[in-house]
Design a protein around this motif. Sequence first.
Motif, PDB file in Angstrom:
ATOM      1  N   ALA A  19      10.483   2.878   8.852  1.00  9.35           N
ATOM      2  CA  ALA A  19       9.999   3.290  10.168  1.00  9.35           C
ATOM      3  C   ALA A  19       9.484   4.727  10.175  1.00  9.35           C
ATOM      4  N   ASP A  20       9.694   5.482   9.102  1.00  6.68           N
ATOM      5  CA  ASP A  20       9.286   6.876   9.063  1.00  6.68           C
ATOM      6  C   ASP A  20       7.847   7.092   8.599  1.00  6.68           C
ATOM      7  N   VAL A  21       7.102   6.030   8.359  1.00  7.22           N
ATOM      8  CA  VAL A  21       5.713   6.170   7.937  1.00  7.22           C
ATOM      9  C   VAL A  21       4.811   5.390   8.877  1.00  7.22           C
ATOM     10  N   ARG A  22       3.577   5.845   8.995  1.00  6.05           N
ATOM     11  CA  ARG A  22       2.550   5.120   9.741  1.00  6.05           C
ATOM     12  C   ARG A  22       1.637   4.482   8.716  1.00  6.05           C
ATOM     13  N   ARG A  23       1.269   3.239   8.950  1.00  7.82           N
ATOM     14  CA  ARG A  23       0.481   2.481   7.982  1.00  7.82           C
ATOM     15  C   ARG A  23      -0.843   2.051   8.589  1.00  7.82           C
ATOM     16  N   PHE A  24      -1.893   2.130   7.769  1.00  8.47           N
ATOM     17  CA  PHE A  24      -3.235   1.781   8.207  1.00  8.47           C
ATOM     18  C   PHE A  24      -3.930   0.971   7.129  1.00  8.47           C
ATOM     19  N   ARG A  25      -4.888   0.163   7.556  1.00  6.79           N
ATOM     20  CA  ARG A  25      -5.666  -0.673   6.646  1.00  6.79           C
ATOM     21  C   ARG A  25      -7.133  -0.245   6.756  1.00  6.79           C
ATOM     22  N   MET A  26      -7.749  -0.002   5.586  1.00  3.88           N
ATOM     23  CA  MET A  26      -9.149   0.421   5.546  1.00  3.88           C
ATOM     24  C   MET A  26      -9.933  -0.497   4.619  1.00  3.88           C
ATOM     25  N   LYS A  27     -11.231  -0.536   4.823  1.00  2.00           N
ATOM     26  CA  LYS A  27     -12.128  -1.281   3.942  1.00  2.00           C
ATOM     27  C   LYS A  27     -12.490  -0.403   2.761  1.00  2.00           C
ATOM     28  N   GLN A  28     -12.631  -1.008   1.583  1.00  2.00           N
ATOM     29  CA  GLN A  28     -12.916  -0.250   0.370  1.00  2.00           C
ATOM     30  C   GLN A  28     -14.257   0.452   0.439  1.00  2.00           C
ATOM     31  N   LYS A  29     -15.275  -0.212   0.913  1.00  2.00           N
ATOM     32  CA  LYS A  29     -16.583   0.410   1.049  1.00  2.00           C
ATOM     33  C   LYS A  29     -16.680   0.997   2.443  1.00  2.00           C
ATOM     34  N   LEU A  30     -16.761   2.304   2.545  1.00  2.00           N
ATOM     35  CA  LEU A  30     -16.952   2.910   3.847  1.00  2.00           C
ATOM     36  C   LEU A  30     -18.302   2.478   4.385  1.00  2.00           C
ATOM     37  N   ALA A  31     -18.405   2.503   5.671  1.00  2.00           N
ATOM     38  CA  ALA A  31     -19.691   2.188   6.284  1.00  2.00           C
ATOM     39  C   ALA A  31     -20.732   3.159   5.759  1.00  2.00           C
ATOM     40  N   SER A  32     -21.916   2.660   5.562  1.00  2.00           N
ATOM     41  CA  SER A  32     -22.968   3.584   5.181  1.00  2.00           C
ATOM     42  C   SER A  32     -23.343   4.402   6.412  1.00  2.00           C
ATOM     43  N   ARG A 144      -3.129  -2.134  -3.875  1.00  2.00           N
ATOM     44  CA  ARG A 144      -2.207  -3.119  -4.435  1.00  2.00           C
ATOM     45  C   ARG A 144      -1.434  -3.870  -3.364  1.00  2.00           C
ATOM     46  N   TRP A 145      -1.352  -3.340  -2.164  1.00  2.00           N
ATOM     47  CA  TRP A 145      -0.557  -3.951  -1.110  1.00  2.00           C
ATOM     48  C   TRP A 145      -1.255  -5.130  -0.457  1.00  2.00           C
ATOM     49  N   PHE A 146      -2.510  -5.371  -0.818  1.00  2.00           N
ATOM     50  CA  PHE A 146      -3.288  -6.408  -0.143  1.00  2.00           C
ATOM     51  C   PHE A 146      -3.815  -7.441  -1.117  1.00  2.00           C
ATOM     52  N   ARG A 147      -3.835  -8.665  -0.671  1.00  2.00           N
ATOM     53  CA  ARG A 147      -4.488  -9.731  -1.423  1.00  2.00           C
ATOM     54  C   ARG A 147      -5.973  -9.778  -1.068  1.00  2.00           C
ATOM     55  N   VAL A 148      -6.317  -9.265   0.088  1.00  2.00           N
ATOM     56  CA  VAL A 148      -7.695  -9.277   0.559  1.00  2.00           C
ATOM     57  C   VAL A 148      -8.519  -8.291  -0.262  1.00  2.00           C
ATOM     58  N   ARG A 149      -9.608  -8.777  -0.802  1.00  2.00           N
ATOM     59  CA  ARG A 149     -10.491  -7.948  -1.613  1.00  2.00           C
ATOM     60  C   ARG A 149     -11.130  -6.859  -0.753  1.00  2.00           C
ATOM     61  N   ASP A 150     -11.415  -5.743  -1.352  1.00  2.00           N
ATOM     62  CA  ASP A 150     -12.104  -4.628  -0.699  1.00  2.00           C
ATOM     63  C   ASP A 150     -11.314  -4.015   0.461  1.00  2.00           C
ATOM     64  N   THR A 151      -9.990  -4.125   0.418  1.00  2.00           N
ATOM     65  CA  THR A 151      -9.140  -3.553   1.451  1.00  2.00           C
ATOM     66  C   THR A 151      -8.063  -2.709   0.784  1.00  2.00           C
ATOM     67  N   TYR A 152      -7.733  -1.587   1.398  1.00  7.29           N
ATOM     68  CA  TYR A 152      -6.643  -0.767   0.882  1.00  7.29           C
ATOM     69  C   TYR A 152      -5.851  -0.181   2.040  1.00  7.29           C
ATOM     70  N   GLY A 153      -4.643   0.259   1.720  1.00 11.85           N
ATOM     71  CA  GLY A 153      -3.760   0.786   2.741  1.00 11.85           C
ATOM     72  C   GLY A 153      -3.573   2.284   2.611  1.00 11.85           C
ATOM     73  N   VAL A 154      -3.252   2.896   3.742  1.00 13.81           N
ATOM     74  CA  VAL A 154      -2.938   4.322   3.789  1.00 13.81           C
ATOM     75  C   VAL A 154      -1.610   4.444   4.519  1.00 13.81           C
ATOM     76  N   GLU A 155      -0.622   5.050   3.859  1.00 17.22           N
ATOM     77  CA  GLU A 155       0.650   5.339   4.511  1.00 17.22           C
ATOM     78  C   GLU A 155       0.758   6.843   4.702  1.00 17.22           C
ATOM     79  N   VAL A 156       1.080   7.229   5.929  1.00 16.65           N
ATOM     80  CA  VAL A 156       1.177   8.642   6.299  1.00 16.65           C
ATOM     81  C   VAL A 156       2.618   8.929   6.676  1.00 16.65           C
TER      82      VAL A 156
END
Length: 179
Positions: A19-32, A144-156
Amino acid sequence: MLRKGGSAMGMLRGRDDDADVRRFRMKQKLASIGDDFWIEDEEGNRAYRVDGKRVRVRSTFVLEDSSGREVAKIQERKMSVRDKVAIERDDRTLATVRKAMVGLRDRFVIDVQGGDDLKAHGNIVDHEYEIERDGDTVATISKRWFRVRDTYGVEVGDGEDVGLLLATVVALESLTDPE
């Protein structure tokens, strides 16, 4: 703060719940430039929007919260000797992200105005890295936390400036994107 020298990761695929971290999901390719994309929280809710703009000769991304309030502006500075990206808030430079000149691994220095500087190290291009302050991990980035291709996580880590750290991830992406 995440654990010293490691992480307290807990996002999806068999990770511990912390509970001490905030988690976010981002796409691997940033929007152009000119495109927008959403950063989702761990429940899949749209938490932040990245608005890609082109302002004169600089590439600019604007990070907004879910209500549309600007959290940070991320601007490339390509006129200097080394490429760097400025992160601004309220028309003031909050931090500057630049590649470190030493070492073979991907290492970046985040000069934080009026605060302790940060360092990003690991495999930035493959989205497997950490952001540290004084040897303590404040954010961890991994796909590594995702099975979905081109997705990654950020924990803060708890108590950290989420806007600054998400803007730093966008800045690092813009500095390492080969396109």
